[in-house]
Design an enzyme around this catalytic site. Structure first.
Site, PDB file in Angstrom:
ATOM      1  N   LYS A  20      33.085  42.898  14.909  1.00 57.38           N
ATOM      2  CA  LYS A  20      34.257  42.582  14.080  1.00 57.38           C
ATOM      3  C   LYS A  20      34.808  43.843  13.406  1.00 57.38           C
ATOM      4  O   LYS A  20      36.001  44.116  13.452  1.00 57.38           O
ATOM      5  CB  LYS A  20      33.890  41.541  13.002  1.00 57.38           C
ATOM      6  CG  LYS A  20      33.292  40.259  13.552  1.00 57.38           C
ATOM      7  CD  LYS A  20      32.952  39.266  12.453  1.00 57.38           C
ATOM      8  CE  LYS A  20      31.932  39.751  11.439  1.00 57.38           C
ATOM      9  NZ  LYS A  20      30.572  39.958  11.982  1.00 57.38           N
ATOM     10  N   ARG A  41      32.967  32.757   4.735  1.00 52.47           N
ATOM     11  CA  ARG A  41      31.657  32.570   5.353  1.00 52.47           C
ATOM     12  C   ARG A  41      31.003  31.262   4.960  1.00 52.47           C
ATOM     13  O   ARG A  41      29.900  30.968   5.425  1.00 52.47           O
ATOM     14  CB  ARG A  41      30.728  33.698   4.890  1.00 52.47           C
ATOM     15  CG  ARG A  41      30.657  34.885   5.817  1.00 52.47           C
ATOM     16  CD  ARG A  41      29.926  35.962   5.058  1.00 52.47           C
ATOM     17  NE  ARG A  41      29.035  36.714   5.850  1.00 52.47           N
ATOM     18  CZ  ARG A  41      29.282  37.979   6.232  1.00 52.47           C
ATOM     19  NH1 ARG A  41      30.419  38.551   5.957  1.00 52.47           N
ATOM     20  NH2 ARG A  41      28.379  38.639   6.895  1.00 52.47           N
ATOM     21  N   ARG A  68      23.229  51.036  15.117  1.00 50.62           N
ATOM     22  CA  ARG A  68      24.485  51.265  14.381  1.00 50.62           C
ATOM     23  C   ARG A  68      24.346  52.389  13.353  1.00 50.62           C
ATOM     24  O   ARG A  68      23.343  52.505  12.659  1.00 50.62           O
ATOM     25  CB  ARG A  68      24.909  49.990  13.654  1.00 50.62           C
ATOM     26  CG  ARG A  68      26.114  50.252  12.737  1.00 50.62           C
ATOM     27  CD  ARG A  68      26.849  49.018  12.353  1.00 50.62           C
ATOM     28  NE  ARG A  68      26.075  48.090  11.558  1.00 50.62           N
ATOM     29  CZ  ARG A  68      26.542  46.915  11.163  1.00 50.62           C
ATOM     30  NH1 ARG A  68      27.760  46.537  11.492  1.00 50.62           N
ATOM     31  NH2 ARG A  68      25.793  46.093  10.453  1.00 50.62           N
ATOM     32  N   ARG A  98      22.564  51.378   7.779  1.00 45.13           N
ATOM     33  CA  ARG A  98      22.592  50.368   6.728  1.00 45.13           C
ATOM     34  C   ARG A  98      21.201  49.785   6.493  1.00 45.13           C
ATOM     35  O   ARG A  98      20.460  49.537   7.432  1.00 45.13           O
ATOM     36  CB  ARG A  98      23.563  49.232   7.123  1.00 45.13           C
ATOM     37  CG  ARG A  98      24.987  49.534   6.742  1.00 45.13           C
ATOM     38  CD  ARG A  98      25.991  48.560   7.297  1.00 45.13           C
ATOM     39  NE  ARG A  98      25.678  47.152   7.115  1.00 45.13           N
ATOM     40  CZ  ARG A  98      26.490  46.160   7.455  1.00 45.13           C
ATOM     41  NH1 ARG A  98      27.680  46.431   7.986  1.00 45.13           N
ATOM     42  NH2 ARG A  98      26.144  44.899   7.273  1.00 45.13           N
ATOM     43  N   ARG A 156      19.936  37.425   8.828  1.00 44.29           N
ATOM     44  CA  ARG A 156      21.405  37.334   8.766  1.00 44.29           C
ATOM     45  C   ARG A 156      21.928  36.417   9.871  1.00 44.29           C
ATOM     46  O   ARG A 156      22.884  35.660   9.660  1.00 44.29           O
ATOM     47  CB  ARG A 156      22.023  38.728   8.888  1.00 44.29           C
ATOM     48  CG  ARG A 156      21.860  39.545   7.610  1.00 44.29           C
ATOM     49  CD  ARG A 156      22.090  41.028   7.830  1.00 44.29           C
ATOM     50  NE  ARG A 156      23.379  41.359   8.354  1.00 44.29           N
ATOM     51  CZ  ARG A 156      23.660  42.508   8.969  1.00 44.29           C
ATOM     52  NH1 ARG A 156      22.714  43.424   9.124  1.00 44.29           N
ATOM     53  NH2 ARG A 156      24.869  42.743   9.408  1.00 44.29           N
TER      54      ARG A 156
HETATM   55  P1  AP5 Z   1      30.245  46.193  14.139  1.00 47.67           P
HETATM   56  O1  AP5 Z   1      31.684  46.270  14.543  1.00 47.67           O
HETATM   57  O2  AP5 Z   1      29.805  47.046  13.006  1.00 47.67           O
HETATM   58  O3  AP5 Z   1      29.785  44.669  13.939  1.00 47.67           O
HETATM   59  P2  AP5 Z   1      30.219  43.577  12.874  1.00 47.67           P
HETATM   60  O4  AP5 Z   1      30.563  42.328  13.605  1.00 47.67           O
HETATM   61  O5  AP5 Z   1      31.248  44.120  11.927  1.00 47.67           O
HETATM   62  O6  AP5 Z   1      28.820  43.338  12.183  1.00 47.67           O
HETATM   63  P3  AP5 Z   1      28.332  43.407  10.659  1.00 47.67           P
HETATM   64  O7  AP5 Z   1      26.835  43.497  10.735  1.00 47.67           O
HETATM   65  O8  AP5 Z   1      29.025  44.456   9.861  1.00 47.67           O
HETATM   66  O9  AP5 Z   1      28.788  42.009  10.183  1.00 47.67           O
HETATM   67  P4  AP5 Z   1      28.244  41.200   9.041  1.00 47.67           P
HETATM   68  O10 AP5 Z   1      29.251  40.125   9.024  1.00 47.67           O
HETATM   69  O11 AP5 Z   1      26.840  40.769   9.109  1.00 47.67           O
HETATM   70  O12 AP5 Z   1      28.215  42.243   7.813  1.00 47.67           O
HETATM   71  P5  AP5 Z   1      29.165  42.427   6.572  1.00 47.67           P
HETATM   72  O13 AP5 Z   1      29.303  43.867   6.328  1.00 47.67           O
HETATM   73  O14 AP5 Z   1      30.396  41.581   6.662  1.00 47.67           O
HETATM   74  O15 AP5 Z   1      29.373  46.530  15.458  1.00 47.67           O
HETATM   75  C1  AP5 Z   1      27.957  46.533  15.391  1.00 47.67           C
HETATM   76  C2  AP5 Z   1      27.435  47.690  16.257  1.00 47.67           C
HETATM   77  O16 AP5 Z   1      27.769  47.427  17.622  1.00 47.67           O
HETATM   78  C3  AP5 Z   1      28.057  49.063  15.947  1.00 47.67           C
HETATM   79  O17 AP5 Z   1      27.086  50.039  16.129  1.00 47.67           O
HETATM   80  C4  AP5 Z   1      29.187  49.213  16.997  1.00 47.67           C
HETATM   81  O18 AP5 Z   1      29.434  50.571  17.317  1.00 47.67           O
HETATM   82  C5  AP5 Z   1      28.594  48.473  18.183  1.00 47.67           C
HETATM   83  N1  AP5 Z   1      29.587  47.794  19.014  1.00 47.67           N
HETATM   84  C6  AP5 Z   1      30.702  47.104  18.586  1.00 47.67           C
HETATM   85  N2  AP5 Z   1      31.347  46.583  19.643  1.00 47.67           N
HETATM   86  C7  AP5 Z   1      30.619  46.914  20.751  1.00 47.67           C
HETATM   87  C8  AP5 Z   1      30.761  46.651  22.160  1.00 47.67           C
HETATM   88  N3  AP5 Z   1      31.782  45.905  22.627  1.00 47.67           N
HETATM   89  N4  AP5 Z   1      29.814  47.141  22.993  1.00 47.67           N
HETATM   90  C9  AP5 Z   1      28.766  47.878  22.533  1.00 47.67           C
HETATM   91  N5  AP5 Z   1      28.582  48.169  21.223  1.00 47.67           N
HETATM   92  C10 AP5 Z   1      29.488  47.681  20.346  1.00 47.67           C
HETATM   93  O19 AP5 Z   1      28.277  41.751   5.420  1.00 47.67           O
HETATM   94  C11 AP5 Z   1      27.111  42.381   4.925  1.00 47.67           C
HETATM   95  C12 AP5 Z   1      26.552  41.542   3.775  1.00 47.67           C
HETATM   96  O20 AP5 Z   1      27.517  41.465   2.691  1.00 47.67           O
HETATM   97  C13 AP5 Z   1      26.227  40.073   4.095  1.00 47.67           C
HETATM   98  O21 AP5 Z   1      24.950  39.925   4.697  1.00 47.67           O
HETATM   99  C14 AP5 Z   1      26.309  39.441   2.702  1.00 47.67           C
HETATM  100  O22 AP5 Z   1      25.162  39.706   1.948  1.00 47.67           O
HETATM  101  C15 AP5 Z   1      27.484  40.180   2.070  1.00 47.67           C
HETATM  102  N6  AP5 Z   1      28.768  39.500   2.312  1.00 47.67           N
HETATM  103  C16 AP5 Z   1      29.838  40.002   2.995  1.00 47.67           C
HETATM  104  N7  AP5 Z   1      30.826  39.115   3.043  1.00 47.67           N
HETATM  105  C17 AP5 Z   1      30.391  38.004   2.375  1.00 47.67           C
HETATM  106  C18 AP5 Z   1      30.960  36.730   2.109  1.00 47.67           C
HETATM  107  N8  AP5 Z   1      32.195  36.397   2.541  1.00 47.67           N
HETATM  108  N9  AP5 Z   1      30.226  35.840   1.403  1.00 47.67           N
HETATM  109  C19 AP5 Z   1      28.996  36.141   0.951  1.00 47.67           C
HETATM  110  N10 AP5 Z   1      28.385  37.326   1.187  1.00 47.67           N
HETATM  111  C20 AP5 Z   1      29.084  38.257   1.900  1.00 47.67           C
END
Ligand code: AP5
Length: 214
Positions: A13, A88, A127, A160, A171
């Site tokens: 994403k 979420r 990552r 991270r 997660r």
């Molecule tokens: P990447 O693009 O970084 O993946 P992502 O889908 O953004 O994954 P995240 O882990 O960041 O999502 P998340 O939703 O768990 O975390 P968030 O920061 O929102 O890609 C991942 C890896 O794959 C990278 O290395 C990339 O280079 C590689 N890649 C990408 N596409 C590829 C492809 N096609 N082929 C090969 N490799 C590829 O949330 C973190 C924390 O914040 C949560 O756990 C929670 O505690 C809190 N939080 C955030 N939002 C909320 C909310 N709305 N409510 C409550 N808590 C929240």
């Protein structure tokens, strides 16, 4: 255009959100990025969020909703935005729907990324994230031009804390339990579109453009 990017951790994403926001000139609102910025600056919000993030649990709804609704009222979000990582939970989705209805700015599409858990675990293990602009890299699939340095802004890359395997597995469970049920909510409203998050980054990017008409 108002877009929600939806999918499990590691689906890609964040990787796609930055590119799509640049291409469509939309504000990018990524709740995880906002929390990490606050953790880095040691703010009260950051300290509260960190205790949940480190365990892979969700930050409480009232905290997240307040933060996002304030951000939606900023000038750059008025003509369109991409939400990455929000909503979420059902209360978050309802709060968003009400707030956008009050502002007469309804969502255009909720784009769901589909990937198997094992692909997510593998991606997250490799990552690296930029400390300054939060762009994602991958030691195997998307290495930066210079090791440890962000291509886009020159910031330092780091791993991270919540990308360790045990936390990633939690997660993924939290996603299935608390977030995946929202799919029915958006399907009912006719807003849901699906793309495969597997395959090369460029192929995913093309599928997303086709889905949102960019
Ligand atoms: P990447 O693009 O970084 O993946 P992502 O889908 O953004 O994954 P995240 O882990 O960041 O999502 P998340 O939703 O768990 O975390 P968030 O920061 O929102 O890609 C991942 C890896 O794959 C990278 O290395 C990339 O280079 C590689 N890649 C990408 N596409 C590829 C492809 N096609 N082929 C090969 N490799 C590829 O949330 C973190 C924390 O914040 C949560 O756990 C929670 O505690 C809190 N939080 C955030 N939002 C909320 C909310 N709305 N409510 C409550 N808590 C929240």
């Amino acid at each position: 255009m108002r877009i929600v990017l939806f999918g499990p951790p590691g689906a890609g994403k964040g990787t796609q959100a930055h590119r799509l926001a640049d291409r469509m000139d939309l504000a990018l609102i990524a709740t995880g990025d906002i929390f990490r910025e606050n953790v880095g600056n040691d703010t009260e919000l950051g300290r509260e969020a960190k205790s949940y993030m480190d365990k892979g649990e969700l930050v409480p709804d009232d905290v997240v909703v307040r933060m996002v609704l304030d951000r939606l009222d900023e000038e750059d979000a008025h003509h369109g935005f991409i939400l990455d990582g929000f909503p979420r939970t059902l209360p978050q989705a309802q709060a968003l729907e009400n707030a956008l209805a009050e502002r007469d700015r309804p969502l255009g599409v909720v784009l769901k990324f589909v990937i198997p858990d094992e692909v997510a675990v593998k991606r997250l293990a490799g990552r690296r994230t930029c400390k300054l602009c939060q762009r994602s890299y991958n030691v195997e699939f998307k290495p930066p031009r210079i090791e440890g340095v962000c291509d886009a802004c020159g910031g330092e890359l780091y791993q991270r804390e919540d990308d360790g395997e045990a936390t990633v597995r939690n997660r993924l469970e939290v996603y299935e339990r608390q977030t995946a049920p929202l799919l029915a909510y958006y399907r009912q409203r006719g807003l849901l579109a699906t793309v495969s998050g597997e395959g090369p980054i460029e192929a995913v990017r093309r599928a997303i453009r086709a889905a949102v008409g960019a």
